[in-house]
Design a protein around this motif. Structure first.
Motif, PDB file in Angstrom:
ATOM      1  N   PRO A 175       0.838  -1.204   0.000  1.00 33.44           N
ATOM      2  CA  PRO A 175       0.000   0.000   0.000  1.00 33.44           C
ATOM      3  C   PRO A 175       0.875   1.257   0.000  1.00 33.44           C
ATOM      4  CG  PRO A 175       0.060  -0.968   2.195  1.00 33.44           C
ATOM      5  CD  PRO A 175       0.759  -1.931   1.273  1.00 33.44           C
ATOM      6  N   GLU A 176       0.287   2.367  -0.360  1.00 31.29           N
ATOM      7  CA  GLU A 176       0.997   3.637  -0.348  1.00 31.29           C
ATOM      8  C   GLU A 176       1.485   3.946   1.074  1.00 31.29           C
ATOM      9  OE1 GLU A 176       2.973   6.775  -1.268  1.00 31.29           O
ATOM     10  OE2 GLU A 176       1.922   5.697  -2.862  1.00 31.29           O
ATOM     11  N   THR A 177       2.716   4.441   1.180  1.00 27.54           N
ATOM     12  CA  THR A 177       3.299   4.799   2.477  1.00 27.54           C
ATOM     13  C   THR A 177       3.611   6.284   2.496  1.00 27.54           C
ATOM     14  OG1 THR A 177       5.170   4.420   3.971  1.00 27.54           O
ATOM     15  CG2 THR A 177       5.596   4.168   1.624  1.00 27.54           C
ATOM     16  N   ALA A 178       3.622   6.864   3.684  1.00 25.62           N
ATOM     17  CA  ALA A 178       3.865   8.311   3.788  1.00 25.62           C
ATOM     18  C   ALA A 178       5.301   8.682   3.462  1.00 25.62           C
ATOM     19  CB  ALA A 178       3.507   8.790   5.194  1.00 25.62           C
ATOM     20  N   ALA A 179       6.239   7.777   3.735  1.00 24.70           N
ATOM     21  CA  ALA A 179       7.665   8.084   3.566  1.00 24.70           C
ATOM     22  C   ALA A 179       7.985   8.455   2.126  1.00 24.70           C
ATOM     23  CB  ALA A 179       8.508   6.893   3.995  1.00 24.70           C
ATOM     24  N   LEU A 180       8.728   9.539   1.951  1.00 22.44           N
ATOM     25  CA  LEU A 180       9.106   9.968   0.603  1.00 22.44           C
ATOM     26  C   LEU A 180      10.204   9.078   0.031  1.00 22.44           C
ATOM     27  CD1 LEU A 180       9.043  11.913  -1.793  1.00 22.44           C
ATOM     28  CD2 LEU A 180      10.588  13.441  -0.516  1.00 22.44           C
ATOM     29  N   PHE A 181      11.289   8.930   0.775  1.00 26.55           N
ATOM     30  CA  PHE A 181      12.437   8.180   0.255  1.00 26.55           C
ATOM     31  C   PHE A 181      12.437   6.763   0.819  1.00 26.55           C
ATOM     32  CE2 PHE A 181      14.060  12.628  -0.024  1.00 26.55           C
ATOM     33  CZ  PHE A 181      14.076  12.677  -1.418  1.00 26.55           C
ATOM     34  N   LEU A 182      12.383   5.791  -0.094  1.00 30.98           N
ATOM     35  CA  LEU A 182      12.249   4.392   0.294  1.00 30.98           C
ATOM     36  C   LEU A 182      13.511   3.606  -0.036  1.00 30.98           C
ATOM     37  CD1 LEU A 182       8.691   3.697  -1.197  1.00 30.98           C
ATOM     38  CD2 LEU A 182       9.267   4.596   1.079  1.00 30.98           C
ATOM     39  N   ASN A 183      13.700   2.498   0.688  1.00 31.02           N
ATOM     40  CA  ASN A 183      14.757   1.561   0.315  1.00 31.02           C
ATOM     41  C   ASN A 183      14.199   0.546  -0.684  1.00 31.02           C
ATOM     42  OD1 ASN A 183      13.309  -0.365   1.797  1.00 31.02           O
ATOM     43  ND2 ASN A 183      14.504   0.014   3.650  1.00 31.02           N
ATOM     44  N   LYS A 184      14.996  -0.402  -1.084  1.00 32.96           N
ATOM     45  CA  LYS A 184      14.577  -1.359  -2.117  1.00 32.96           C
ATOM     46  C   LYS A 184      13.429  -2.248  -1.653  1.00 32.96           C
ATOM     47  CE  LYS A 184      18.054  -4.782  -0.759  1.00 32.96           C
ATOM     48  NZ  LYS A 184      19.216  -5.592  -1.211  1.00 32.96           N
ATOM     49  N   ASN A 185      13.196  -2.309  -0.315  1.00 39.20           N
ATOM     50  CA  ASN A 185      12.113  -3.127   0.226  1.00 39.20           C
ATOM     51  C   ASN A 185      10.802  -2.371   0.345  1.00 39.20           C
ATOM     52  OD1 ASN A 185      13.862  -5.385   0.598  1.00 39.20           O
ATOM     53  ND2 ASN A 185      14.656  -4.417   2.457  1.00 39.20           N
ATOM     54  N   GLY A 186      10.829  -1.080  -0.031  1.00 42.40           N
ATOM     55  CA  GLY A 186       9.607  -0.295   0.009  1.00 42.40           C
ATOM     56  C   GLY A 186       9.309   0.341   1.349  1.00 42.40           C
ATOM     57  N   THR A 187      10.300   0.368   2.257  1.00 42.89           N
ATOM     58  CA  THR A 187      10.133   1.045   3.542  1.00 42.89           C
ATOM     59  C   THR A 187      11.067   2.257   3.603  1.00 42.89           C
ATOM     60  OG1 THR A 187      11.784  -0.399   4.577  1.00 42.89           O
ATOM     61  CG2 THR A 187       9.468  -1.081   4.720  1.00 42.89           C
ATOM     62  N   ARG A 188      10.867   3.093   4.601  1.00 42.27           N
ATOM     63  CA  ARG A 188      11.637   4.337   4.703  1.00 42.27           C
ATOM     64  C   ARG A 188      13.129   4.053   4.779  1.00 42.27           C
ATOM     65  NH1 ARG A 188       9.938   9.449   6.303  1.00 42.27           N
ATOM     66  NH2 ARG A 188       7.974   8.600   7.136  1.00 42.27           N
ATOM     67  N   ILE A 189      13.904   4.746   3.948  1.00 44.93           N
ATOM     68  CA  ILE A 189      15.351   4.564   3.968  1.00 44.93           C
ATOM     69  C   ILE A 189      15.906   5.112   5.281  1.00 44.93           C
ATOM     70  CG2 ILE A 189      15.910   6.782   2.852  1.00 44.93           C
ATOM     71  CD1 ILE A 189      18.128   5.253   1.312  1.00 44.93           C
ATOM     72  N   SER A 190      16.977   4.507   5.778  1.00 44.94           N
ATOM     73  CA  SER A 190      17.571   4.923   7.049  1.00 44.94           C
ATOM     74  C   SER A 190      18.685   5.935   6.823  1.00 44.94           C
ATOM     75  CB  SER A 190      18.149   3.701   7.780  1.00 44.94           C
ATOM     76  OG  SER A 190      19.244   3.160   7.038  1.00 44.94           O
ATOM     77  N   GLN A 191      19.051   6.627   7.896  1.00 47.97           N
ATOM     78  CA  GLN A 191      20.200   7.537   7.829  1.00 47.97           C
ATOM     79  C   GLN A 191      21.455   6.765   7.446  1.00 47.97           C
ATOM     80  OE1 GLN A 191      20.839  10.442  10.997  1.00 47.97           O
ATOM     81  NE2 GLN A 191      18.778  10.054  11.754  1.00 47.97           N
ATOM     82  N   ARG A 192      21.614   5.574   8.023  1.00 47.47           N
ATOM     83  CA  ARG A 192      22.793   4.768   7.730  1.00 47.47           C
ATOM     84  C   ARG A 192      22.855   4.431   6.244  1.00 47.47           C
ATOM     85  NH1 ARG A 192      23.937  -0.498  11.329  1.00 47.47           N
ATOM     86  NH2 ARG A 192      24.270   1.172  12.843  1.00 47.47           N
TER      87      ARG A 192
END
Length: 303
Positions: free
Chosen positions: A210-227
């Motif tokens: 489903p659509e997520t609020a996070a703008l920048f995602l990782n390859k798994n479709g979740t919010r990318i981390s600072q690391r």
């Protein structure tokens, strides 16, 4: 023996405070870990109420011998002071030994920044470094935005889709102390984000997420981390052939420096960076002696 529950109670308290940033809490946790390890080694039978100012001075002296700069020592002491103020307010200790310790004078360090041709090269590599279309567009969008708006890494990864107004070319940023500021973004950054969002939607659709609020995602479709962002940054710098140790903050420094080079006033740069004090922003004026000299010669009647 030191009660481990005291620091954990302190960190629970910090997390409950509206103005405590996650990066500050992480730094304070690291600082108190160093202090705990030192006290356990030097005074294995002591507990927190028995720690005195001489022991804390001994710890800071040991840290100095590790060739830490005064800025790091200042933060170490800030963490220790905050911890003991909490213990004292909670009645867990009778006295606050940090009252007798002087803060070391902070070093005035000159921030590292890229000259504009280096920024261009950096952003070209950012677009090329991804293993697929989604990653390359995302990398380009993240770093174009960080440079365009002078964002901190944590501010960029915290962005949601609704925080970016591509039509008006503004971004709404949640900064230090949970303070919100609105910063303009350039045409190129807006285009990079718009292009990335197409591939972002494709990624979510392909993973049936489903659509997520996070703008920048990782390859798994979740919010990318600072690391994750820092890792990409260092890969790009390595490909540029830069030898010295450089932080991702260099793009933020470059943003401020390039604006001042082109005549932007210091107050406006302060607002865009989200600096509480103008003194913090003034560090960038030390990078521009030739620019300041030209302004002086143009403006002063007896130059």
């Amino acid at each position: 023996m030191l009660k481990t529950s005291y620091p954990e109670q302190f960190f629970l308290y910090l997390r409950s405070q509206p103005n405590a940033s996650a990066s500050t809490i992480r730094a304070y946790r690291r600082d108190l870990r160093y202090l705990t390890e030192f006290l356990q080694k030097e005074y294995p039978r002591i507990d927190w109420p028995e720690v005195n100012h001489l022991m804390l001075r001994q710890f800071l002296a040991a840290e100095t011998e590790r060739h830490l700069n005064s800025n790091t020592l200042t933060r170490r002491l800030a963490a220790i002071r905050s911890f003991w103020r909490y213990l004292h307010r909670q009645g867990l200790v009778k006295a606050n030994p940090t009252k007798f310790i002087r803060v070391p004078r902070r070093q005035k360090s000159t921030p590292h920044f890229f000259v504009y041709p280096q920024v261009q090269k950096f952003l070209e590599i950012a677009r090329a470094i991804g293993r697929n279309d989604f990653l390359s567009r995302r990398n380009a969008a993240i770093f174009e935005l960080i440079y365009s708006a002078g964002l901190r890494i944590e501010e960029a990864v915290r962005l949601n889709v609704g925080d970016v107004d591509l039509l008006g070319e503004f971004v709404r940023v949640l900064g230090k102390g949970n303070k919100i500021r609105t910063v303009p973004i350039g045409r190129i950054a807006s285009q990079a984000i718009a292009e990335y969002q197409k591939f972002r939607r494709q990624l979510l659709a392909s993973r049936q997420q489903p659509e997520t609020a996070a703008l920048f995602l990782n390859k798994n479709g979740t919010r990318i981390s600072q690391r994750g962002v820092r890792k990409i940054f260092h890969q790009i710098v390595q490909r540029m052939g830069v030898k010295e140790k450089i932080s991702p903050h260099s793009l933020r420094h470059s943003f401020a420096t390039h604006l001042l080079e082109r005549g932007c006033d210091l107050r406006s740069v302060q607002e865009m960076l989200g600096h509480k004090s103008l003194v913090t922003t003034q560090v960038y004026t030390h990078l521009l002696p030739e620019k300041l000299k030209k302004i002086y010669e143009k403006a002063h009647p007896r130059a």
